[in-house]
Each structure stands twice: as C-alpha cells, then as structure tokens.
Design an enzyme around this catalytic site. Structure first.
Site, PDB file in Angstrom:
ATOM      1  N   ASP A  51     -16.823   1.413 -15.941  1.00 56.03           N
ATOM      2  CA  ASP A  51     -17.029   0.023 -16.359  1.00 56.03           C
ATOM      3  C   ASP A  51     -17.577  -0.842 -15.229  1.00 56.03           C
ATOM      4  O   ASP A  51     -17.537  -2.059 -15.297  1.00 56.03           O
ATOM      5  CB  ASP A  51     -15.729  -0.567 -16.946  1.00 56.03           C
ATOM      6  N   SER A  70     -60.129  -7.620 -46.235  1.00 54.11           N
ATOM      7  CA  SER A  70     -58.854  -8.334 -46.278  1.00 54.11           C
ATOM      8  C   SER A  70     -58.085  -7.990 -47.548  1.00 54.11           C
ATOM      9  O   SER A  70     -58.684  -7.763 -48.598  1.00 54.11           O
ATOM     10  CB  SER A  70     -59.089  -9.842 -46.249  1.00 54.11           C
ATOM     11  N   ARG A 130     -43.037  -0.829 -33.836  1.00 52.07           N
ATOM     12  CA  ARG A 130     -41.831  -0.032 -34.091  1.00 52.07           C
ATOM     13  C   ARG A 130     -42.017   1.390 -33.578  1.00 52.07           C
ATOM     14  O   ARG A 130     -43.111   1.771 -33.162  1.00 52.07           O
ATOM     15  CB  ARG A 130     -41.511  -0.088 -35.583  1.00 52.07           C
ATOM     16  N   GLY A 178     -10.285   4.781 -20.157  1.00 55.24           N
ATOM     17  CA  GLY A 178      -9.558   3.597 -20.633  1.00 55.24           C
ATOM     18  C   GLY A 178     -10.017   3.136 -22.003  1.00 55.24           C
ATOM     19  O   GLY A 178     -11.131   3.424 -22.442  1.00 55.24           O
ATOM     20  N   ASN A 234     -14.721  -5.912 -18.676  1.00 52.31           N
ATOM     21  CA  ASN A 234     -13.456  -5.768 -19.387  1.00 52.31           C
ATOM     22  C   ASN A 234     -13.460  -6.473 -20.740  1.00 52.31           C
ATOM     23  O   ASN A 234     -12.602  -6.209 -21.568  1.00 52.31           O
ATOM     24  CB  ASN A 234     -12.310  -6.315 -18.530  1.00 52.31           C
ATOM     25  N   ARG A 273      -9.348  -5.270 -23.952  1.00 48.20           N
ATOM     26  CA  ARG A 273      -9.904  -6.620 -24.018  1.00 48.20           C
ATOM     27  C   ARG A 273     -11.289  -6.671 -24.659  1.00 48.20           C
ATOM     28  O   ARG A 273     -11.810  -7.751 -24.951  1.00 48.20           O
ATOM     29  CB  ARG A 273      -9.946  -7.242 -22.611  1.00 48.20           C
TER      30      ARG A 273
HETATM   31  C1  UD1 Z   1      -9.322  -1.788 -11.389  1.00 48.78           C
HETATM   32  C2  UD1 Z   1      -8.626  -1.766 -10.014  1.00 48.78           C
HETATM   33  C3  UD1 Z   1      -8.740  -3.145  -9.376  1.00 48.78           C
HETATM   34  C4  UD1 Z   1     -10.209  -3.499  -9.238  1.00 48.78           C
HETATM   35  C5  UD1 Z   1     -10.930  -3.407 -10.575  1.00 48.78           C
HETATM   36  C6  UD1 Z   1     -12.404  -3.510 -10.344  1.00 48.78           C
HETATM   37  C7  UD1 Z   1      -6.764  -0.173 -10.073  1.00 48.78           C
HETATM   38  C8  UD1 Z   1      -5.313  -0.003 -10.244  1.00 48.78           C
HETATM   39  N1  UD1 Z   1      -7.227  -1.410 -10.203  1.00 48.78           N
HETATM   40  O1  UD1 Z   1      -8.619  -2.699 -12.198  1.00 48.78           O
HETATM   41  O2  UD1 Z   1      -8.140  -3.138  -8.084  1.00 48.78           O
HETATM   42  O3  UD1 Z   1     -10.328  -4.808  -8.700  1.00 48.78           O
HETATM   43  O4  UD1 Z   1     -10.687  -2.128 -11.212  1.00 48.78           O
HETATM   44  O5  UD1 Z   1     -13.122  -3.554 -11.547  1.00 48.78           O
HETATM   45  O6  UD1 Z   1      -7.447   0.794  -9.814  1.00 48.78           O
HETATM   46  N2  UD1 Z   1      -9.299   4.389 -16.365  1.00 48.78           N
HETATM   47  C9  UD1 Z   1      -9.067   5.714 -16.682  1.00 48.78           C
HETATM   48  N3  UD1 Z   1      -7.796   6.134 -16.897  1.00 48.78           N
HETATM   49  C10 UD1 Z   1      -6.725   5.311 -16.774  1.00 48.78           C
HETATM   50  C11 UD1 Z   1      -6.967   3.950 -16.456  1.00 48.78           C
HETATM   51  C12 UD1 Z   1      -8.260   3.527 -16.250  1.00 48.78           C
HETATM   52  O7  UD1 Z   1     -10.007   6.508 -16.779  1.00 48.78           O
HETATM   53  O8  UD1 Z   1      -5.613   5.797 -16.979  1.00 48.78           O
HETATM   54  C13 UD1 Z   1     -10.677   3.946 -16.131  1.00 48.78           C
HETATM   55  C14 UD1 Z   1     -11.133   2.885 -17.120  1.00 48.78           C
HETATM   56  O9  UD1 Z   1     -11.755   3.468 -18.228  1.00 48.78           O
HETATM   57  C15 UD1 Z   1     -12.112   2.064 -16.278  1.00 48.78           C
HETATM   58  C16 UD1 Z   1     -11.623   2.238 -14.871  1.00 48.78           C
HETATM   59  O10 UD1 Z   1     -10.776   3.365 -14.869  1.00 48.78           O
HETATM   60  O11 UD1 Z   1     -13.439   2.573 -16.394  1.00 48.78           O
HETATM   61  C17 UD1 Z   1     -10.881   1.018 -14.378  1.00 48.78           C
HETATM   62  O12 UD1 Z   1      -9.761   0.796 -15.197  1.00 48.78           O
HETATM   63  P1  UD1 Z   1      -9.332  -0.661 -15.645  1.00 48.78           P
HETATM   64  O13 UD1 Z   1      -8.144  -0.527 -16.499  1.00 48.78           O
HETATM   65  O14 UD1 Z   1     -10.506  -1.381 -16.169  1.00 48.78           O
HETATM   66  O15 UD1 Z   1      -8.891  -1.269 -14.228  1.00 48.78           O
HETATM   67  P2  UD1 Z   1      -8.861  -2.807 -13.804  1.00 48.78           P
HETATM   68  O16 UD1 Z   1      -7.657  -3.436 -14.365  1.00 48.78           O
HETATM   69  O17 UD1 Z   1     -10.160  -3.421 -14.078  1.00 48.78           O
HETATM   70 CA    CA Z   2     -11.957  -2.785 -15.157  1.00 47.94          CA
END
Ligand code: UD1
Ligand code: CA
Length: 452
Positions: free
Chosen positions: A105, A388, A316, A11, A227, A15
């Site tokens: 995520d 020093s 460091r 994804g 997100n 946001r």
């Molecule tokens: C998703 C869930 C939701 C849940 C929430 C929890 C679905 C439809 N929804 O929503 O029920 O409550 O997570 O955090 O599953 N990703 C891909 N490919 C895609 C879309 C997403 O790899 O095509 C990955 C994103 O990078 C991310 C994860 O899947 O790591 C979740 O996607 P995201 O779009 O964040 O889903 P949410 O809207 O948070």
């Molecule tokens: Ca998510």
C-alpha cells in the site's frame, strides 16, 4: 549483494470500505500492488515474495500476471506486519543476501531512494526509510532518534502526545540481511494497543543486540501510504503529477497538465501536443508529432506520427491510426485500422473496420457492425469517398477509389471505382408546397372566425 523483495499485501484495508482487497485498488488503471512491485523491480531483485491474505486468490492472479517469477505466500491470519514478514522465512530458505521489505500500500518509491537504502546498508545492520510529514495529525509510526541513532519506532496509536508531535515518520520500508531480519522478527511480541506483531519493533530488538540501526530520509509523496479512498485519490494525484512531469521532460507539450489524465502505461512521443482535458485509459501509445485536441478519450489504441485527433473524439481498444490520419469531433473508433492520411472528421462511428489510405469518410457515417448477435467487418479501400450519412451494413467491402452517395444504406459490396447510390430517388412536385400551405392557412382562418 543479492536482494530479495518481501512485499506485504495481506491486509484487509478496513478503511477502504470495499469488497476488493486494498492492494488491488487501481491507481491510474494498475493495481497499487503492481505499482509497488514496479518500484521494487528497480533493485533488480533475485527473489520477490508477496505476502497475501485477504483476497489472496485475486492477489495471486494479479501477481502472476505482473511477474511470473514472484512467489506468493499466504498469511492466513493478519496478525501484524512483523508476523507477515516472518511468513517469508520458508520461501527465502537458503537465500543469502539482503531483504528489502516493501508495503503493497506504499507504491511510489523512487529508484534512487532504494539505492540510498542499499548504500546505507553498507555501514549499518538495519536501515529504515523515514520521511518528515507536513501533517502533524498523520497516523504514521514515529521514528525516535536519540544521539544520532534510531532508537525505536512508536506506532501512532501507542504514542504519547510528545511522540506524536515528532514529524519524522516510518514509511514501513526497511533493508536488512536476511538471516538477521528473520532472527529479529521471531522475537517480536504483540503487547501493544492493537495486539499485533509490529514489524517496527525490530528496531528496539536490534538496538538491544548492539546492532547498528539508521534511518534514511525521503520525500513524503514517495511514501504515501494508502489506507482510505481519500488516500487513494491523493495517490492518484501523486502519480499523475509525476507522469505529467516526466512526459514534459521527454518533450511532450501538455497545454494544461492538470487536466490531462494518464494511465500507468501511457506512452507519448516527442513534440506531440496534448490539449486540455484529455483522458488516457490503459494501453495507449502516441508517436511523435501528433496532436490530441481538447476533450478526447483514448484507450487501448495507437496513434501514429503527425496524426490529429479531436476535439471530442473517442478512440477505443483496437483503434490503430497510421501517420497523418485526421480524426475530428464526435468520432468514435473501435477495433479498426485507419491507413495513412485518411480523414474521418465529423460525427462518425467506425467499428470493426479497415479504412484505406487517403480515404475520406463523410460526416455522420456509421459502420453498422452488430446484427444483434455477431460483429461484422467493414473494409474500405484506398482513396474511397464515403458520402455524408452513409450507413455501411457489415459485412461489406468498398473498393479502392469507390464512392457512396450521401445518405446511402450500403448492404452490398462496391467494386473499385464505382459509385453506389442506395437511397430513393428525389421527386419534386411543382407548386405542391404552396398549395398545401394555402389550404392550411385557409382552414386556420375559418376556425378563428367560428370561435369569435
Ligand atoms: C504501517 C507501520 C507504520 C508506518 C505505516 C506506513 C507497522 C506496525 N506500522 O502502519 O509504522 O508508518 O505502515 O504506511 O508496521 N499487512 C500484512 N499482514 C498483516 C498486516 C499488514 O500483509 O498482518 C500489510 C498490509 O496489507 C499493508 C502493509 O502490511 O500493505 C501495512 O499494513 P497497515 O495495516 O496498512 O499498516 P499501517 O497501520 O499503515
Ligand atoms: Ca498502511
């Protein structure tokens, strides 16, 4: 039972409002995807598949660095979480076991939660991980349970007000036999508010096939989905709270835990005391019985047993301090080995250097390590005494037991046991100051008279 992890990380993370792919945003100096991979590694999976899309090249590089056995599969178009899981099918061809789906995520799953999911798999075909949210406005999918069965998952955007009022939410995590999972995801459609292939739809599809579906519950902090930047900050706070608690359990004193910032790989030994406002960057190890006083900043360094650092010290990368070393206020140390019992207590820069055992480095000492083009080393032997305000112009060597006069600019090596004086000799002019000021005062008095 063999386990394969499928971690969704394609994804964009709209946001986050960032050029960096969401899953590469760091929490405590490690990308959130690395945290998710570490959480999944607790299951000792035979296979790990990462679904990458946005910033796939950078994501693949990070994955290779973290786990060279992990496979990266590209999801060219992000059509939804269901579509993402389907991309893993070819990579897992011939795999006969359970697939655990994780989200890149959602990095904070605890090993015992994963174990409970695998245990529940023994009695059910599909296991979903849920949690109760304390925030009624949280935009997670809602788990709809009827007659003790998980009936379906409704995405927040598709949910009715009644469904949104449910506190039981979807973490995104699930476990299912590989063959069944890929059969189910192949059936997912995209007729919903976002026009996406929702992974969550497999619950209803499984129910329709008469499969048994259940939800395992965990703590909300574990399933925190990131997100936005605000979520990222909240995730960091979750990480910090956990890491601090773990350190204290392991016998480390944190005088003000909330003010100590830890990295994902910070290691601190038993009976070490950390005072207020100390920041650990990546790659720090501190042995037992050390004291890190208030307002220190450490990264890429090693502090041995019984050493005392700070207050207000900066260590460091490459700073290696042996046992019982003392580092005081406003001291910066970089790429330097400081041997046992050496003391560097005030206002000093030690870079690209070696300091021998028990040597004392006076206030205001600087290793002048950079000539504008190259870096050079300063080597100081054991039991040396650096006066020093000594400037050590590298490359330069100070022998064992040697000494420098205060205020010296050292440009040549000093043999063991010698004193180096490299400053102009003092010249006292008797009565000069008195005559000088008398003259100035007389001048001032004359001017005042003229102006009146
Ligand atoms: C998703 C869930 C939701 C849940 C929430 C929890 C679905 C439809 N929804 O929503 O029920 O409550 O997570 O955090 O599953 N990703 C891909 N490919 C895609 C879309 C997403 O790899 O095509 C990955 C994103 O990078 C991310 C994860 O899947 O790591 C979740 O996607 P995201 O779009 O964040 O889903 P949410 O809207 O948070
Ligand atoms: Ca998510």
């Amino acid at each position: 039972m063999d386990i394969a992890l499928v971690i969704l990380a394609a994804g964009k993370g709209t946001r986050m409002n960032s050029d960096l792919p969401k899953v590469l945003h760091p929490i405590a100096h490690a990308p959130m995807l690395a945290h998710a991979m570490a959480a999944g590694a607790a299951l000792e999976p035979q296979r790990t598949v990462i679904i990458a899309g946005h910033g796939a090249e950078a994501v693949a590089a990070m994955v290779a660095e973290t786990d060279e056995t992990a496979q990266v599969v590209i999801q060219a178009e992000q059509l939804g979480t269901g579509h993402a899981v389907a991309q893993a099918r070819a990579a897992l061809d011939g795999f006969d076991g359970d697939v655990v789906v994780l989200f890149g995520d959602t990095p904070f799953l605890r090993p015992d939660t994963l174990d409970r999911m695998i245990a529940a798999r023994g009695a059910h075909d599909l296991v979903i991980l849920g949690f109760d949210t304390a925030d009624p406005a949280a935009r997670y999918g809602r788990l709809i349970v009827a007659n003790g069965q998980l009936e379906k998952i409704v995405e927040y955007k598709d949910a009715t007000p009644e469904e949104r009022a449910i506190s039981f939410c979807n973490s995104g995590l699930m476990a299912c036999d590989a063959a069944t999972l890929f059969e189910l995801v192949a059936e997912i459609g995209n007729d919903n508010a976002q026009g996406e292939y929702y992974l969550t739809d497999i619950v209803e599809l499984a129910q329709a096939l008469g499969l048994s579906v259940t939800a395992v519950k965990c703590d909300e902090a574990e399933t925190l989905g990131i997100n936005s930047r605000a979520d990222l900050a909240a995730a960091d706070a979750v990480f910090q709270a956990r890491a601090r608690a773990e350190l204290m359990e392991n016998g480390v004193t944190l005088m003000a835990p909330d003010t100590v910032y830890l990295a994902f790989d910070t290691v601190i030994g038993r009976d070490t005391v950390i005072e207020h406002n100390v920041v650990f960057g990546p790659g720090v190890t501190v042995e037992s019985g050390a004291t890190i006083r208030a307002f220190c900043h450490l990264e890429g360094c090693h502090v041995s047993r019984g050493a005392t650092i700070g207050p207000f010290a900066r260590l460091r990368p490459g700073a290696e301090l042996a046992e019982e070393v003392h580092i005081g206020n406003f001291v910066e140390i970089k790429n330097a080995q400081v041997a046992e019992g050496a003391k560097i207590n005030h206002l000093t820069y030690i870079g690209d250097a070696e300091i021998g055992a028990r040597s004392n480095i006076g206030a205001g000492t600087i290793t002048c390590n950079y000539d504008g083009v190259m870096k050079h080393r300063t080597v100081i032997g054991a039991d040396a005494f650096i006066g020093s305000d000594t400037m050590l112009v590298a490359p330069v060597t100070v022998g064992d037991g040697a000494m420098t006069a205060t205020g010296s600019v050292i440009t040549r090596d000093i043999e063991p046991g010698a004193l180096a004086v490299a400053r102009t000799r003092q010249d006292n002019k008797p009565g000069f100051a008195r005559k000088f000021f008398d003259k100035l005062r007389a001048q001032k008095a004359r001017r005042e008279q003229e102006n009146s």
